[in-house]
Design a protein around this motif. Structure first.
Motif, PDB file in Angstrom:
ATOM      1  N   HIS A 278       0.838  -1.203   0.000  1.00 65.67           N
ATOM      2  CA  HIS A 278       0.000   0.000   0.000  1.00 65.67           C
ATOM      3  C   HIS A 278       0.872   1.252   0.000  1.00 65.67           C
ATOM      4  O   HIS A 278       0.588   2.227  -0.706  1.00 65.67           O
ATOM      5  N   LEU A 279       1.943   1.225   0.789  1.00 64.55           N
ATOM      6  CA  LEU A 279       2.835   2.379   0.836  1.00 64.55           C
ATOM      7  C   LEU A 279       3.506   2.613  -0.522  1.00 64.55           C
ATOM      8  O   LEU A 279       3.667   3.762  -0.951  1.00 64.55           O
ATOM      9  N   LEU A 280       3.869   1.539  -1.197  1.00 60.88           N
ATOM     10  CA  LEU A 280       4.499   1.687  -2.515  1.00 60.88           C
ATOM     11  C   LEU A 280       3.528   2.312  -3.507  1.00 60.88           C
ATOM     12  O   LEU A 280       3.932   3.112  -4.363  1.00 60.88           O
ATOM     13  N   SER A 281       2.243   1.987  -3.380  1.00 56.72           N
ATOM     14  CA  SER A 281       1.259   2.588  -4.286  1.00 56.72           C
ATOM     15  C   SER A 281       1.074   4.074  -4.017  1.00 56.72           C
ATOM     16  O   SER A 281       0.571   4.810  -4.872  1.00 56.72           O
ATOM     17  N   VAL A 282       1.476   4.528  -2.819  1.00 59.65           N
ATOM     18  CA  VAL A 282       1.452   5.958  -2.506  1.00 59.65           C
ATOM     19  C   VAL A 282       2.671   6.640  -3.128  1.00 59.65           C
ATOM     20  O   VAL A 282       2.558   7.698  -3.756  1.00 59.65           O
ATOM     21  N   VAL A 283       3.829   6.019  -2.960  1.00 61.60           N
ATOM     22  CA  VAL A 283       5.062   6.587  -3.504  1.00 61.60           C
ATOM     23  C   VAL A 283       5.043   6.598  -5.032  1.00 61.60           C
ATOM     24  O   VAL A 283       5.539   7.533  -5.664  1.00 61.60           O
TER      25      VAL A 283
ATOM     26  N   CYS B 225      -7.218   2.317   5.202  1.00 62.47           N
ATOM     27  CA  CYS B 225      -6.811   3.724   5.255  1.00 62.47           C
ATOM     28  C   CYS B 225      -5.499   3.858   6.023  1.00 62.47           C
ATOM     29  O   CYS B 225      -5.255   3.146   6.997  1.00 62.47           O
ATOM     30  N   ILE B 226      -4.677   4.792   5.590  1.00 62.45           N
ATOM     31  CA  ILE B 226      -3.399   5.068   6.239  1.00 62.45           C
ATOM     32  C   ILE B 226      -3.317   6.560   6.527  1.00 62.45           C
ATOM     33  O   ILE B 226      -3.598   7.390   5.656  1.00 62.45           O
ATOM     34  N   GLY B 227      -2.934   6.877   7.761  1.00 55.52           N
ATOM     35  CA  GLY B 227      -2.812   8.279   8.162  1.00 55.52           C
ATOM     36  C   GLY B 227      -4.066   8.786   8.846  1.00 55.52           C
ATOM     37  O   GLY B 227      -5.164   8.253   8.641  1.00 55.52           O
ATOM     38  N   GLU B 228      -3.908   9.785   9.666  1.00 52.90           N
ATOM     39  CA  GLU B 228      -5.065  10.390  10.330  1.00 52.90           C
ATOM     40  C   GLU B 228      -6.051  10.876   9.274  1.00 52.90           C
ATOM     41  O   GLU B 228      -5.680  11.569   8.330  1.00 52.90           O
ATOM     42  N   ALA B 229      -7.309  10.481   9.455  1.00 53.82           N
ATOM     43  CA  ALA B 229      -8.365  10.860   8.509  1.00 53.82           C
ATOM     44  C   ALA B 229      -8.011  10.465   7.080  1.00 53.82           C
ATOM     45  O   ALA B 229      -8.346  11.157   6.123  1.00 53.82           O
ATOM     46  N   SER B 230      -7.306   9.329   6.936  1.00 52.58           N
ATOM     47  CA  SER B 230      -6.928   8.803   5.611  1.00 52.58           C
ATOM     48  C   SER B 230      -6.046   9.770   4.835  1.00 52.58           C
ATOM     49  O   SER B 230      -6.100   9.831   3.606  1.00 52.58           O
ATOM     50  N   SER B 231      -5.217  10.531   5.549  1.00 54.35           N
ATOM     51  CA  SER B 231      -4.436  11.577   4.905  1.00 54.35           C
ATOM     52  C   SER B 231      -3.348  11.031   3.985  1.00 54.35           C
ATOM     53  O   SER B 231      -2.903  11.738   3.065  1.00 54.35           O
ATOM     54  N   VAL B 232      -2.900   9.789   4.198  1.00 56.55           N
ATOM     55  CA  VAL B 232      -1.848   9.209   3.364  1.00 56.55           C
ATOM     56  C   VAL B 232      -2.432   8.386   2.226  1.00 56.55           C
ATOM     57  O   VAL B 232      -2.012   8.500   1.072  1.00 56.55           O
TER      58      VAL B 232
ATOM     59  N   PRO C 283      -9.803   0.382  -1.604  1.00 53.11           N
ATOM     60  CA  PRO C 283     -10.512  -0.850  -1.293  1.00 53.11           C
ATOM     61  C   PRO C 283      -9.529  -2.012  -1.201  1.00 53.11           C
ATOM     62  O   PRO C 283      -8.628  -2.163  -2.034  1.00 53.11           O
ATOM     63  N   CYS C 284      -9.685  -2.833  -0.166  1.00 47.88           N
ATOM     64  CA  CYS C 284      -8.807  -3.990   0.017  1.00 47.88           C
ATOM     65  C   CYS C 284      -9.422  -4.922   1.043  1.00 47.88           C
ATOM     66  O   CYS C 284      -9.930  -4.485   2.071  1.00 47.88           O
TER      67      CYS C 284
END
Length: 229
Positions: A94-99, A179-186, A190-191
């Motif tokens: 998930h983090l890689l999909s953000v980067v 969701c990642i981050g406060e209030a899904s900030s990151v 769907p997963c």
């Protein structure tokens, strides 16, 4: 967890009235472990899958195992060490999909290495730079949580779906977001897989390899540990 065996599936599949084993789905392997009868006899579970139509979770016993009988109550033991590594890896994906915010064309989660394929035609990807950005997200120790949205909300926010080929299952009225981050900030997407509760649990990770798999496809491989020098 205690559960009652309600039936057998095929030569070695066990179906319980409930289970704490994760069935293979969305690129994440199914759980392994063992089930224990009342007399202490143990049967090793080598995989967990869905039945056709995803109506049941089927726990696959090792070949030639002596299977328990329907209606028996057994204790289900997940191989937690393996599950936790998969949870850490899945969260890393998930983090890689953000980067790398490009459409995802394929993915597979593994214990030692995971991969994501991106539709990234003009990629000038640098392993060290991507690894550093991943570790920034890990060390920030963002919370990871799940919430449900309606299918109508998903339709109104199509950007939540990062996969170019696979759409979230529909028909039950709600969609599960990780969701990642406060209030899904990151991130929010769907997963149905398993994940850690905060990004710091992922630990040290790096991009081990970047491969060109076609004109517009780049495969990035995530591995545990520091980037080799």
């Amino acid at each position: 967890m205690e559960a009652r065996l309600v039936g057998l599936s095929g030569a070695s599949g066990l179906v319980f009235d409930r289970t704490n084993f994760y069935a293979a789905s969305g690129g994440q392997p199914g759980d392994s472990g063992f089930v224990e009868r009342g007399d202490g006899t143990k049967t090793r579970i080598v995989d967990t899958v869905f039945s056709p139509g995803k109506q049941q979770v089927v726990m696959i016993a090792e070949p030639d195992a002596e299977l328990p009988s329907p209606c028996e109550t057994l204790t289900l033991h997940v191989d937690w060490q393996r599950r936790y590594r998969l949870m850490r890896m899945h969260t890393a994906c998930h983090l890689l999909s953000v980067v790398c915010p490009f459409p995802i064309t394929g993915a597979a989660v593994g214990e030692a290495e995971s991969r994501i394929d991106f539709d990234w035609p003009e990629a000038e990807a640098d392993k060290a730079a991507i690894s550093a950005q991943l570790m920034d997200l890990v060390t920030a120790n963002h919370p990871v949580f799940v919430r449900d949205i309606t299918e109508a909300e998903l339709d109104a926010n199509p950007g939540l779906v990062k996969s170019a080929n696979v759409k979230p299952p529909r028909g039950v009225g709600t969609v599960r977001l990780v969701c990642i981050g406060e209030a899904s900030s990151v991130d929010a997407q769907p997963c149905g897989g398993t994940h850690v509760s905060e990004t710091g649990e992922v630990g040290e990770i790096h991009i081990g390899k970047i491969e060109k798999k076609g004109k517009a496809n780049r495969r990035l491989r995530i591995r545990f540990g520091a980037l080799p020098r």
